[in-house]
Design a protein around this motif. Structure first.
Motif, PDB file in Angstrom:
ATOM      1  N   ALA A   1       0.814  -1.213   0.000  1.00 43.57           N
ATOM      2  CA  ALA A   1       0.000   0.000   0.000  1.00 43.57           C
ATOM      3  C   ALA A   1       0.851   1.269   0.000  1.00 43.57           C
ATOM      4  O   ALA A   1       0.598   2.196  -0.767  1.00 43.57           O
ATOM      5  N   GLU A   2       1.862   1.322   0.879  1.00 44.23           N
ATOM      6  CA  GLU A   2       2.710   2.504   0.953  1.00 44.23           C
ATOM      7  C   GLU A   2       3.682   2.538  -0.225  1.00 44.23           C
ATOM      8  O   GLU A   2       3.997   1.509  -0.817  1.00 44.23           O
ATOM      9  N   ALA A   3       4.149   3.722  -0.567  1.00 44.23           N
ATOM     10  CA  ALA A   3       5.122   3.851  -1.656  1.00 44.23           C
ATOM     11  C   ALA A   3       6.368   3.036  -1.323  1.00 44.23           C
ATOM     12  O   ALA A   3       7.055   3.315  -0.337  1.00 44.23           O
ATOM     13  N   SER A   4       6.643   2.037  -2.129  1.00 44.06           N
ATOM     14  CA  SER A   4       7.712   1.082  -1.830  1.00 44.06           C
ATOM     15  C   SER A   4       8.453   0.704  -3.102  1.00 44.06           C
ATOM     16  O   SER A   4       7.858   0.570  -4.175  1.00 44.06           O
ATOM     17  N   VAL A   5       9.765   0.501  -2.964  1.00 39.42           N
ATOM     18  CA  VAL A   5      10.548  -0.074  -4.052  1.00 39.42           C
ATOM     19  C   VAL A   5      10.558  -1.591  -3.872  1.00 39.42           C
ATOM     20  O   VAL A   5      10.800  -2.099  -2.775  1.00 39.42           O
ATOM     21  N   VAL A   6      10.273  -2.315  -4.941  1.00 39.57           N
ATOM     22  CA  VAL A   6      10.360  -3.771  -4.957  1.00 39.57           C
ATOM     23  C   VAL A   6      11.573  -4.158  -5.793  1.00 39.57           C
ATOM     24  O   VAL A   6      11.727  -3.693  -6.930  1.00 39.57           O
ATOM     25  N   ALA A   7      12.441  -4.975  -5.219  1.00 38.14           N
ATOM     26  CA  ALA A   7      13.606  -5.491  -5.942  1.00 38.14           C
ATOM     27  C   ALA A   7      13.393  -6.973  -6.190  1.00 38.14           C
ATOM     28  O   ALA A   7      13.303  -7.761  -5.248  1.00 38.14           O
ATOM     29  N   TYR A   8      13.297  -7.342  -7.474  1.00 40.13           N
ATOM     30  CA  TYR A   8      13.065  -8.747  -7.834  1.00 40.13           C
ATOM     31  C   TYR A   8      14.176  -9.222  -8.764  1.00 40.13           C
ATOM     32  O   TYR A   8      14.518  -8.553  -9.741  1.00 40.13           O
ATOM     33  N   GLN A   9      14.740 -10.394  -8.451  1.00 35.74           N
ATOM     34  CA  GLN A   9      15.770 -10.969  -9.309  1.00 35.74           C
ATOM     35  C   GLN A   9      15.892 -12.456  -9.021  1.00 35.74           C
ATOM     36  O   GLN A   9      15.771 -12.892  -7.877  1.00 35.74           O
ATOM     37  N   HIS A  10      16.110 -13.241 -10.089  1.00 38.33           N
ATOM     38  CA  HIS A  10      16.272 -14.692  -9.908  1.00 38.33           C
ATOM     39  C   HIS A  10      17.238 -15.212 -10.959  1.00 38.33           C
ATOM     40  O   HIS A  10      17.431 -14.606 -12.013  1.00 38.33           O
ATOM     41  N   GLY A  11      17.838 -16.373 -10.652  1.00 43.05           N
ATOM     42  CA  GLY A  11      18.754 -16.999 -11.597  1.00 43.05           C
ATOM     43  C   GLY A  11      19.854 -16.047 -12.014  1.00 43.05           C
ATOM     44  O   GLY A  11      20.477 -15.387 -11.192  1.00 43.05           O
ATOM     45  N   GLN A  12      20.092 -15.966 -13.306  1.00 40.96           N
ATOM     46  CA  GLN A  12      21.062 -15.022 -13.841  1.00 40.96           C
ATOM     47  C   GLN A  12      20.365 -14.015 -14.740  1.00 40.96           C
ATOM     48  O   GLN A  12      20.913 -13.559 -15.746  1.00 40.96           O
ATOM     49  N   GLU A  13      19.165 -13.640 -14.332  1.00 43.09           N
ATOM     50  CA  GLU A  13      18.372 -12.684 -15.087  1.00 43.09           C
ATOM     51  C   GLU A  13      18.638 -11.259 -14.602  1.00 43.09           C
ATOM     52  O   GLU A  13      19.028 -11.047 -13.449  1.00 43.09           O
ATOM     53  N   PRO A  14      18.417 -10.274 -15.466  1.00 44.68           N
ATOM     54  CA  PRO A  14      18.449  -8.884 -15.002  1.00 44.68           C
ATOM     55  C   PRO A  14      17.450  -8.684 -13.864  1.00 44.68           C
ATOM     56  O   PRO A  14      16.451  -9.400 -13.769  1.00 44.68           O
TER      57      PRO A  14
ATOM     58  N   ALA B   1       8.615 -22.548  -4.839  1.00 46.98           N
ATOM     59  CA  ALA B   1      10.048 -22.851  -4.827  1.00 46.98           C
ATOM     60  C   ALA B   1      10.743 -22.271  -3.599  1.00 46.98           C
ATOM     61  O   ALA B   1      11.788 -22.763  -3.179  1.00 46.98           O
ATOM     62  N   GLY B   2      10.214 -21.189  -3.040  1.00 46.09           N
ATOM     63  CA  GLY B   2      10.777 -20.600  -1.836  1.00 46.09           C
ATOM     64  C   GLY B   2      11.808 -19.517  -2.082  1.00 46.09           C
ATOM     65  O   GLY B   2      12.121 -18.740  -1.177  1.00 46.09           O
ATOM     66  N   ASP B   3      12.355 -19.453  -3.306  1.00 41.28           N
ATOM     67  CA  ASP B   3      13.395 -18.464  -3.609  1.00 41.28           C
ATOM     68  C   ASP B   3      12.914 -17.391  -4.580  1.00 41.28           C
ATOM     69  O   ASP B   3      13.726 -16.646  -5.137  1.00 41.28           O
ATOM     70  N   CYS B   4      11.613 -17.329  -4.791  1.00 40.80           N
ATOM     71  CA  CYS B   4      10.973 -16.340  -5.678  1.00 40.80           C
ATOM     72  C   CYS B   4      11.212 -16.598  -7.157  1.00 40.80           C
ATOM     73  O   CYS B   4      10.727 -15.831  -7.999  1.00 40.80           O
ATOM     74  N   SER B   5      11.942 -17.648  -7.512  1.00 39.97           N
ATOM     75  CA  SER B   5      12.194 -17.923  -8.924  1.00 39.97           C
ATOM     76  C   SER B   5      10.921 -18.275  -9.679  1.00 39.97           C
ATOM     77  O   SER B   5      10.864 -18.130 -10.908  1.00 39.97           O
TER      78      SER B   5
END
Length: 317
Positions: free
Chosen positions: A178-191, A291-295
């Motif tokens: 809800a609040e203004a937030s930055v989300v950082a998502y990354q998995h494997g060897q992807e950008p 998977a537990g690691d967000c992949s």
């Protein structure tokens, strides 16, 4: 979503495939027939490794493994990781909405590395714009990559719902932000994807290609400041949202990165940025098989997008 076709069947199963550089992920879920708003039932969450860019073969392997779920023309969705598409902001062409997608290949020819004949593109609207701007966000994929993949998918089902970029696919998993937030998502060897959310809606998306090794950081690398490049990119995303787009200050950082040593990363980011950093939780319906690691977030998010589409059609009917 690059293509969106009208669903043709009443099968309550959806098969979502996500292509990445070295893997194909698969999630299979079933929707409740009596209550379309009910959480989906996750049946399968799996992946296969990819060699020499042969994503079609990996899809065939996974589909064969779970062959009984591909009967009866289930809904099928394809998700592309950032390494397999280009995300570009550009001025909206002065055309009727129904003609914009077709015109994109020519408007994009100087902005992407593909020849116009190889471009498959669609777009979504930019949620927040600077005053006086009218931009859209184009998603551009390579026809030569997609054609063999789509050929295999059409053998599985003739109910292909669509092709979705990863930046769109993961968004439903952050609807609670809800609040203004930055989300950082990354998995494997992807950008990495650096996104800003407000009131559950994605406001900003940045594809950051110098963070491909983020989820591979060791404990020693983290202790030596290995997460500092992520701090820099989080700050850039927050600055753009606050200063360029003139929005409210970012107050939180939500992490969805497959690192094994979470405590060290969280500590460094909190110290660098002065933001409250927390790790994303899996939705309740996916906690047992996730998977537990967000992949697997791209395939899980695609399930939710498909369910929303299904619900909208039932309401319209």
């Amino acid at each position: 979503m690059i293509r969106l076709w009208r669903a043709k069947h009443n099968n309550r199963l959806v098969l979502t495939y996500a292509l990445a550089t070295n893997s194909v992920s698969l999630a299979i879920a079933e929707f409740a027939s009596s209550d379309p708003a009910h959480s989906p039932a996750l049946i399968v969450s799996d992946y296969a490794e990819v060699t020499a860019g042969n994503w079609a073969e990996a899809i065939q392997q996974l589909t064969s493994k779970y062959a009984r779920y591909s009967k009866g023309n289930p809904a099928v969705v394809l998700v592309l990781a950032p390494s397999l598409y280009q995300s570009v902001q550009l001025e909206r062409p002065n055309l009727p909405p129904e003609e914009v997608s077709q015109a994109l290949r020519y408007n994009l020819r100087d902005l992407v590395s593909l020849q116009p004949g190889d471009i498959i593109a669609d777009y979504y609207d930019v949620p927040v714009q600077m005053p006086g701007q009218d931009k859209l966000n184009a998603i551009v994929a390579d026809r030569k990559v997609l054609e063999p993949v789509l050929s295999v998918l059409h053998e599985i089902s003739d109910n292909i719902v669509g092709i979705i970029s990863e930046e769109q696919a993961i968004a439903p998993l952050f609807q609670h932000v809800a609040e203004a937030s930055v989300v950082a998502y990354q998995h494997g060897q992807e950008p990495a994807l650096l996104q800003v959310y407000l009131n559950g809606q994605m406001q900003v998306n940045r594809v950051v290609r110098n963070l491909e090794q983020l989820s591979q950081l060791t404990a020693d690398e983290i202790d030596l400041g290995g997460a500092s490049p992520l701090s820099v990119e989080v700050q850039r995303s927050a600055d753009y949202f606050e200063r360029q787009l003139r929005q409210r200050p970012v107050s939180n950082l939500v992490l969805a990165v497959g690192v094994k040593h979470r405590a060290g990363v969280q500590k460094q980011l909190s110290e660098d940025l002065g933001l409250e950093a927390s790790w994303i939780d899996y939705p309740e319906w996916a906690q047992e098989l996730g998977a537990g690691d967000c992949s697997d977030f791209p395939v899980l998010g695609a399930i939710l997008l498909t369910q929303a589409l299904r619900e909208a059609k039932q309401v319209a009917a």
